[in-house]
Design a protein around this motif. Structure first.
Motif, PDB file in Angstrom:
ATOM      1  N   UNK A   1      -5.369   4.270   6.069  1.00  0.00           N
ATOM      2  CA  UNK A   1      -5.513   2.957   6.720  1.00  0.00           C
ATOM      3  C   UNK A   1      -4.774   2.929   8.056  1.00  0.00           C
ATOM      4  N   UNK A   2      -3.625   3.596   8.139  1.00  0.00           N
ATOM      5  CA  UNK A   2      -2.861   3.606   9.388  1.00  0.00           C
ATOM      6  C   UNK A   2      -3.606   4.305  10.511  1.00  0.00           C
ATOM      7  N   UNK A   3      -4.529   5.204  10.177  1.00  0.00           N
ATOM      8  CA  UNK A   3      -5.279   5.910  11.211  1.00  0.00           C
ATOM      9  C   UNK A   3      -6.209   4.973  11.992  1.00  0.00           C
ATOM     10  N   UNK A   4      -6.614   3.866  11.367  1.00  0.00           N
ATOM     11  CA  UNK A   4      -7.573   2.962  12.006  1.00  0.00           C
ATOM     12  C   UNK A   4      -6.899   1.723  12.598  1.00  0.00           C
ATOM     13  N   UNK A   5      -5.587   1.658  12.575  1.00  0.00           N
ATOM     14  CA  UNK A   5      -4.872   0.576  13.247  1.00  0.00           C
ATOM     15  C   UNK A   5      -5.207  -0.791  12.700  1.00  0.00           C
ATOM     16  N   UNK A   6      -5.532  -1.758  13.638  1.00  0.00           N
ATOM     17  CA  UNK A   6      -5.804  -3.137  13.238  1.00  0.00           C
ATOM     18  C   UNK A   6      -7.189  -3.309  12.641  1.00  0.00           C
ATOM     19  N   UNK A   7      -8.035  -2.289  12.652  1.00  0.00           N
ATOM     20  CA  UNK A   7      -9.386  -2.417  12.114  1.00  0.00           C
ATOM     21  C   UNK A   7      -9.401  -2.384  10.580  1.00  0.00           C
ATOM     22  N   UNK A   8      -8.323  -1.925   9.942  1.00  0.00           N
ATOM     23  CA  UNK A   8      -8.323  -1.781   8.483  1.00  0.00           C
ATOM     24  C   UNK A   8      -6.986  -2.233   7.920  1.00  0.00           C
ATOM     25  N   UNK A   9      -7.040  -2.642   6.677  1.00  0.00           N
ATOM     26  CA  UNK A   9      -5.827  -3.030   5.948  1.00  0.00           C
ATOM     27  C   UNK A   9      -6.022  -2.694   4.475  1.00  0.00           C
ATOM     28  N   UNK A  10      -4.920  -2.656   3.734  1.00  0.00           N
ATOM     29  CA  UNK A  10      -4.968  -2.266   2.320  1.00  0.00           C
ATOM     30  C   UNK A  10      -4.343  -3.356   1.459  1.00  0.00           C
ATOM     31  N   UNK A  11      -5.041  -3.694   0.381  1.00  0.00           N
ATOM     32  CA  UNK A  11      -4.536  -4.608  -0.640  1.00  0.00           C
ATOM     33  C   UNK A  11      -4.397  -3.905  -1.989  1.00  0.00           C
ATOM     34  N   UNK A  12      -4.370  -2.578  -1.953  1.00  0.00           N
ATOM     35  CA  UNK A  12      -4.346  -1.786  -3.194  1.00  0.00           C
ATOM     36  C   UNK A  12      -2.959  -1.879  -3.826  1.00  0.00           C
ATOM     37  N   UNK A  13      -2.935  -2.038  -5.122  1.00  0.00           N
ATOM     38  CA  UNK A  13      -1.687  -2.085  -5.894  1.00  0.00           C
ATOM     39  C   UNK A  13      -1.771  -1.111  -7.069  1.00  0.00           C
ATOM     40  N   UNK A  14      -0.611  -0.846  -7.644  1.00  0.00           N
ATOM     41  CA  UNK A  14      -0.578  -0.003  -8.840  1.00  0.00           C
ATOM     42  C   UNK A  14      -1.053  -0.806 -10.047  1.00  0.00           C
ATOM     43  N   UNK A  15      -1.872  -0.202 -10.835  1.00  0.00           N
ATOM     44  CA  UNK A  15      -2.405  -0.870 -12.022  1.00  0.00           C
ATOM     45  C   UNK A  15      -1.352  -0.949 -13.119  1.00  0.00           C
ATOM     46  N   UNK A  16      -1.274  -2.094 -13.819  1.00  0.00           N
ATOM     47  CA  UNK A  16      -0.357  -2.164 -14.974  1.00  0.00           C
ATOM     48  C   UNK A  16      -0.690  -1.135 -16.049  1.00  0.00           C
ATOM     49  N   UNK A  17      -1.935  -0.686 -16.040  1.00  0.00           N
ATOM     50  CA  UNK A  17      -2.309   0.333 -17.029  1.00  0.00           C
ATOM     51  C   UNK A  17      -1.551   1.634 -16.805  1.00  0.00           C
ATOM     52  N   UNK A  18      -1.152   1.888 -15.542  1.00  0.00           N
ATOM     53  CA  UNK A  18      -0.414   3.119 -15.263  1.00  0.00           C
ATOM     54  C   UNK A  18       0.919   3.126 -15.992  1.00  0.00           C
ATOM     55  N   UNK A  19       1.637   1.997 -15.956  1.00  0.00           N
ATOM     56  CA  UNK A  19       2.919   1.921 -16.649  1.00  0.00           C
ATOM     57  C   UNK A  19       2.740   2.089 -18.154  1.00  0.00           C
ATOM     58  N   UNK A  20       1.716   1.489 -18.711  1.00  0.00           N
ATOM     59  CA  UNK A  20       1.478   1.633 -20.153  1.00  0.00           C
ATOM     60  C   UNK A  20       1.154   3.077 -20.518  1.00  0.00           C
ATOM     61  N   UNK A  21       0.398   3.737 -19.645  1.00  0.00           N
ATOM     62  CA  UNK A  21       0.063   5.137 -19.915  1.00  0.00           C
ATOM     63  C   UNK A  21       1.313   6.016 -19.833  1.00  0.00           C
ATOM     64  N   UNK A  22       2.162   5.725 -18.841  1.00  0.00           N
ATOM     65  CA  UNK A  22       3.414   6.482 -18.726  1.00  0.00           C
ATOM     66  C   UNK A  22       4.280   6.275 -19.956  1.00  0.00           C
ATOM     67  N   UNK A  23       4.325   5.030 -20.457  1.00  0.00           N
ATOM     68  CA  UNK A  23       5.110   4.751 -21.662  1.00  0.00           C
ATOM     69  C   UNK A  23       4.591   5.543 -22.859  1.00  0.00           C
TER      70      UNK A  23
END
Length: 532
Positions: free
Chosen positions: A191-213
């Motif tokens: 996203x940083x490569x495209x500057x102001x043309x792009x942005x990210x709202x991606x977050x870590x899924x709660x499922x990841x923590x459950x899988x790690x547990x």
């Protein structure tokens, strides 16, 4: 209407997964004479203002409900949409072919929209059997300068599952939830490569923590320890058998923890997160009270002391040594009735006139055996003392006569220890001290000899070992040793004397493992006819 919009809003946060699907070439063309749906009315325009991806339900003319979706497309960017449950036989109607190409994958019940031209159109899905409308799509295709950015970002991030790349408010937005922090770092860099043309709202899924547990619980491998993922933290709770097991579980949990992701709102100070306790792992494991150790096993020590003495002597003697004894006397006498004068007497005595021949041979042996038995606890020291105190007179201070004692006997000290709970081998630390009487002085004081031995041996249960011994050999030979002759007239003497003495002392130790000290006592009672 508010109820349906709320449900659609919840569905908008679902994960979007890109799958390789075989699509049909295109949906069927509308039948001849089919009416083209009218342009959207004012009511439809109001409904189109609902967030993209929502699924409101609209009442049909027949009184049922059908699914309606509003789809915004950008030229050059394909988009896939999941269909609601459809009947077995359906047909597609509408003027959608003017602006998009639609491919239908029946096996996964999904549509793929490929924009062709700018404009607005509709797509309706009908049940062939009843003719009812079961789904409706309002499609709006726009031209944007960001379609190239979307294609490039999809080429770079297409292998990451759980994200959706779309154009919103003249900006390319990457949205969704992912499982791995390293994928989040990769999305951020793209996203940083495209500057102001792009942005990210991606977050870590709660499922990841459950899988790690789940992975942590599997590696800890203790059903009494529970692993939970709460608010990006790992909680360990339950019972451990010891402090070492609790520390081991905490180390395993910290090994699995992902890297910390700093949110943009957190970085700008909008949100302040609490510092995770103990690096994100909260250890609530309790330690069980140690179970009482089973009673130590008892070990019976049977010690045999064996001493063997042998002596042999042989003597030969020939002796001819006659002796002359001179008993001559000279006596003077005067006065009395007897006339005076000198009286002399000459007497000579010859002794040992006969020759003597002596020959003797002696042989003997003696065996002394002492046995002792002692039961001690595993790992504890056991002592056996067999000593005789021999008194003798001594002259003390100021000439006062007293009595002292000399110890003669055997002292034994043994410390047995089982090598393992299931092992039949026993390690023994041994100490023996043997003192014996060998003679006495001219004053009557005893002369003793003392021998000590220290050793460490390993013996199996009920097997004996000769752990030490003392061997003595003494030999003497004498030739021509005359005795008792003072003035022999002639001396003919020949003698030979040979003496040999042997002594041997050996200690045998036999350990016997017993469950308790009372084991075997019944046999002893029967032997001596003892009763309780």
């Amino acid at each position: 209407m508010k109820k349906h919009v709320f449900i659609a809003g919840m569905l908008a946060y679902g994960l979007s997964v890109s799958l390789p699907v075989a699509y049909a070439e295109d949906v069927a063309a509308p039948a001849a004479g089919e009416e083209t749906p009218a342009p959207p009315s004012a009511q439809d325009n109001v409904a189109a203002s609902i967030e993209e991806g929502s699924t409101p339900s609209v009442q049909s003319e027949a009184g049922g409900f059908r699914s309606r979706r509003f789809i915004n497309l950008t030229m050059g960017i394909e988009q896939e949409e999941k269909l609601p449950p459809l009947p077995a036989n359906v047909e597609f109607k509408g003027d959608f072919r003017r602006v998009v190409k639609v491919d239908y994958a029946k096996d996964i019940n999904q549509l793929r929209f490929t924009p062709k031209a700018q404009g607005f159109a509709s797509l309706t899905i009908h049940d062939k059997r009843t003719g009812k409308v079961v789904a409706e799509y309002r499609i709006d295709v726009k031209v944007s300068k960001l379609d190239k950015v979307v294609r490039e970002m999809r080429a770079l991030l297409g292998d990451i599952e759980g994200i959706n790349i779309k154009i919103v408010n003249d900006k390319v937005v990457v949205d969704g939830q992912i499982l791995l922090p390293k994928d989040l770092s990769r999305i951020y860099n793209v996203v940083q490569q495209f500057g102001d043309q792009a942005s990210s709202l991606v977050t870590l899924s709660p499922l990841a923590q459950k899988k790690i547990a789940e992975f942590i619980a599997r590696d800890i491998n203790n059903p009494e320890i529970e692993v939970r993922a709460v608010n990006e933290k790992i909680i360990l709770q339950g019972w451990a058998n010891g402090e070492e097991e609790s520390k081991r579980a905490e180390i395993i949990a910290k090994t699995y923890l992902p890297d910390i992701v700093i949110d943009a709102a957190e970085e700008k100070g909008v949100i302040k997160k609490r510092k995770p306790a103990n690096d994100g792992v909260i250890n609530l494991i309790q330690i069980k009270e140690a179970a009482p150790k089973p009673p130590s096993k008892m070990i019976q020590l049977v010690v045999h002391y064996v001493e063997l003495n042998k002596d042999y002597s042989k003597a030969f003697k020939f002796q001819f040594t006659p002796e002359l004894a001179d008993n001559s006397q000279l006596t003077f006498q005067t006065g009395g009735d007897t006339p005076g004068g000198v009286v002399s007497t000459l007497t000579g005595i010859v002794s040992n006139l006969l020759p003597k021949l002596n020959w003797a041979k002696q042989h003997g042996h003696a065996r002394v055996l002492e046995s002792t038995s002692l039961i001690v606890e595993d790992g504890k020291k056991g002592d056996i003392t067999q000593v005789t105190n021999m008194p003798y007179s001594v002259i003390g201070k100021d000439g006062v006569q007293g009595t002292a004692f000399a110890e003669v006997g055997i002292k034994t000290s043994i410390t047995p220890a089982l090598i393992g709970e299931k092992s039949a081998s026993i390690n023994m630390n041994l100490h023996f001290e043997v003192s014996s009487l060998i003679g006495s002085t001219s004053t009557g004081a005893p002369i003793t000899s003392k021998n000590e031995m220290n050793s460490t041996v390993t013996v199996r249960d009920r097997q004996s070992a000769a752990v030490g011994g003392l061997i003595k050999n003494a030999t003497s030979t004498g030739y021509n040793r005359p005795s008792g002759q003072k003035n022999p007239i002639i001396s003919l003497y020949a003698s030979k004397e040979f003496t040999k003495q042997q002594s041997q002392f050996v200690v045998f130790v036999t350990p016997i493992v017993k469950v308790s000290a009372s084991a075997g006592s019944e046999q002893i009672k029967k032997k001596f006819r003892l009763r309780d």
